[in-house]
Design a protein around this motif. Structure first.
Motif: not given
Lengths: 423, 271
Positions: A161, A172, A174-178, A296-298, A302, A306
């Protein structure tokens, strides 16, 4: 043989001292020559990185060797012994091995789990081999260290991580778009952290980048540097729909991207997902945007949360790593200890072989009448008897060796069989 | 021989279930890879079983409710494996594999029993109808799983809780794609299945449509899926809304599959 290690790292020495050693040790050939010339030093390795200087050696007499190695370091830096003494740590035997394993596994690093250190240890070992400063013990030790580092990495996930803001942004995304291939970024404003995040994202496949800045020249300048395009600040609303990831870090006093702008952009791009990274303080993007579907907003806090959580996770993983390292140190020291009995076993075998040879020569007078086959049978018989007799004592010696208690046995065997020291 | 094949398949489903779940717990890709291969071999053995069974009984692999369960287990594994090759997301296997295992257990209950095919089902149109519909439903089940996982991942990212569970879930885009593709194909197959069924109904019951509770609720589910596809393709729905609707549609479909026979008297009851 004794393994010793002296060194300093970011925890024990301030950078002013580390850098002085760093400069001294950068002439590797000379350093190795001098280290090898040190009496009693048989093998030596030294590792210099921005955060540490370590000298490791396999020596005959550790007491005197530590002193000479320290002197070697002191003589290079303009410091009193006292000043240096405070910064240096010294490890012997298993502790030295453990320290090396911890360094190679990145447990001892400033950013725990960072991947570069293993490469640096490998480079140090390569230099050591090139300068013929390594032997049986160090070859085995270093390869063992590389294996431990690999085990730690795969079994603990210590490096899984991100522990920096910019890498977290990539994770992050990658978590959204792969896959990030073919994705695009809009970078609003400028700033080191934003540029770093953009750079990492591009490393991971993002291909298109648009820069927007209040001062158009600045945007053009950045666009040239990143092979992107620059756009006028007034066109911000229209540019939003063209990109998947938005990084904003302007000095604007209020929000420059409203929730409405995002809703419109999403509608125009048929709701393809969008990821907003707001690293500006005060914030650039209306926090309500975080409630919009498919957006999605960071913000900076935030992201920092993480990162903090990831650091905690690394700490937890480090405990697992320590267990692995402890186990591996034991494995290595078993092997190392077993080496102690090797000369005795070799000498014992040699003595027996000599006896057999002598007796065979003496019996040659009557044996020559025998046929080829019979002589061969006698040879086989003799050697199998000897093998059986020696089997248990040798196994016993090896076992004692691995457990580290071989000294009395080596002495007794040496005395009873009148073995000469081969070593 | 057939029974043995089925038991081997059942055992392999069990192994892959254990493997997938273990891979989630210990987070090792290798374990998931091995589990995928085990699932593949389960699918392979199960396919052989189905072919032999078909040859033995002379009926298709969906002669009764238990065989149907076995068939759904088989098709959902097949569909998942195809997706796995396409999207490289293994984590769905941790849900598909146990589902296939449970369905196969359900199927094994009366596997040894004789097949007594109701008269109304003897016909190739009936067979085509059942197989198409069941495969369509397996695809919808997959869409349902992907939808659930999407909602979960979405809420975890929104709550900025991206540690524990979020880490093992696939990316939002992959989940959305799996959801979309399986609904697209599921809808296509279910539509063909309904057409085949109504063609057959004309032969055995005299008309294409009987306003039977099962037919009505299937129509309701079909309409929801049609709406969902329309919203996706024409309006550009994505993500949360689409995932949510696909879950609702599947619940209706599940009611059609099981609930109708329990709560209503239906022509369409062959158990």
């Amino acid at each position: 043989m004794n393994i010793i290690l002296i060194g300093m790292n970011h925890r024990t020495a301030p950078v002013e001292i580390r850098e002085r050693l760093h400069i001294v040790c950068s002439d590797e050939k000379e350093t190795f020559r001098r280290l090898k010339d040190t009496p009693t030093v048989k093998e030596t390795l030294y590792l210099v990185t921005c955060n540490r200087v370590e000298v490791m050696a396999n020596v005959e007499d550790s007491e005197s060797a530590v002193e000479t190695l320290k002197n070697f370091l002191f003589s290079h830096v303009n410091l009193t012994r006292e000043e240096m003494g405070k910064c240096l740590y010294t490890y012997h035997g298993d502790d030295a091995v453990r320290h090396l394993f911890r360094v190679a596994s990145s447990i001892d690093s400033m950013v725990m789990g960072e991947p570069q250190i293993l490469g640096q240890v490998k480079d140090a070992y390569r230099l050591c081999v090139e300068n013929r400063a390594s032997g049986v013990i160090f070859n085995r030790l270093l390869h063992h260290a590389f294996r431990v580092a690999k085990r730690v990495r795969t079994e603990t996930g210590i490096a899984n991580n991100a522990v920096s803001i910019s890498f977290t942004a990539v994770q992050l995304a990658k978590k959204i778009f792969g896959d990030l291939k073919g994705k695009s970024i809009l970078l609003i404003g400028a700033g080191e952290m934003a540029e770093l995040a953009a750079r990492h994202l591009m490393h991971n496949g993002v291909s298109k980048i648009i820069f927007v800045n209040r001062t158009y020249e600045r945007a053009v300048h950045l666009a040239r540097e990143f092979h992107g395009t620059a756009s006028d600040f007034d066109l911000l609303g229209e540019k939003l729909q063209e990109v998947d990831i938005v990084i904003s870090s302007t000095g604007a006093p209020g929000y420059i991207i409203s929730a409405d702008m995002i809703t419109t952009a999403l509608r125009r791009r048929k709701n393809r997902l969008m990821f907003f990274i707001d690293i500006a303080v005060p914030r650039d993007i209306d926090p309500d945007a975080g409630k919009i579907d498919n957006a999605y907003l960071y913000n900076i806090d935030n992201l920092q949360d993480v990162v903090d959580e990831n650091i905690k996770e690394r700490m937890k993983q480090a405990e697992k790593a320590e267990l692995i390292i402890r186990e591996e140190v034991t494995n290595y020291s078993r092997w190392l200890n077993s080496l102690e009995v090797v000369p005795t076993i070799v000498a014992l075998r040699k003595k027996i072989d000599d006896i057999i040879e002598g007796e065979m020569t003496r019996s040659n007078s009557w044996m020559k009448d025998l046929g080829e086959e019979e002589r061969e049978n006698i040879d086989i018989l003799v050697s199998s008897i000897i093998k059986k007799i020696l089997h248990d004592p040798i196994i016993g010696l090896k076992e004692e060796g691995e457990n580290g208690g071989a000294d009395p046995y080596v002495a007794v065997v040496g005395k009873l069989f009148k073995l000469k020291e081969e070593d | 021989m057939n029974i043995l094949l089925f038991k081997i398949a059942l055992f392999l489903y069990f192994l892959s279930t254990v493997g997938y779940i273990a891979s989630l717990l210990i987070r090792r890709v290798l374990v998931a890879k091995v589990s995928t291969w085990i699932l593949f071999s389960a699918f392979f053995v199960h396919s052989i079983y189905i072919v032999f069974r078909w040859a033995e009984t002379g009926y298709g692999p969906v002669a009764n409710i238990y065989e149907s369960l076995s068939f759904v287990a088989w098709s959902i594994s097949g569909v998942y494996l195809a997706f796995q090759v396409m999207t490289k997301t293994r984590v769905l296997g941790a849900f598909v594999s146990p589902l296939a295992f449970i369905l196969a257990i359900g199927a094994s209950v009366t596997l040894m029993g004789d097949v007594s095919m109701p008269e109304a089902l003897k016909g190739s149109w009936a067979l085509v109808h059942i197989m198409l519909s069941l495969t369509g439903e397996a695809l919808f089940a997959l869409a349902f799983l992907a939808g659930l996982m999407y909602l979960l991942q979405d809420s975890l990212i929104r709550k900025k809780n991206v540690h524990s569970f979020s880490r093992i879930l696939p990316s939002l885009r992959d989940l959305d794609r799996i959801n979309h593709i399986s609904i697209l194909w599921g809808f296509f197959l279910l539509t063909l299945g309904i057409i085949a069924g109504s063609t057959w109904a004309r032969v055995v019951w005299g008309s294409h449509w009987q306003w039977d509770p099962k037919q009505i609720s299937t129509l309701a589910a079909w309409l929801i899926y049609a709406l969902l596809l329309h919203q996706r393709i024409a309006i550009g729905w994505k993500g949360r809304k689409a995932a949510f609707l696909s879950i609702i549609a599947f619940v209706v479909l599940l009611f059609t599959f099981i609930g109708v026979n329990v709560f209503f008297v239906t022509l369409h009851d062959f158990m």
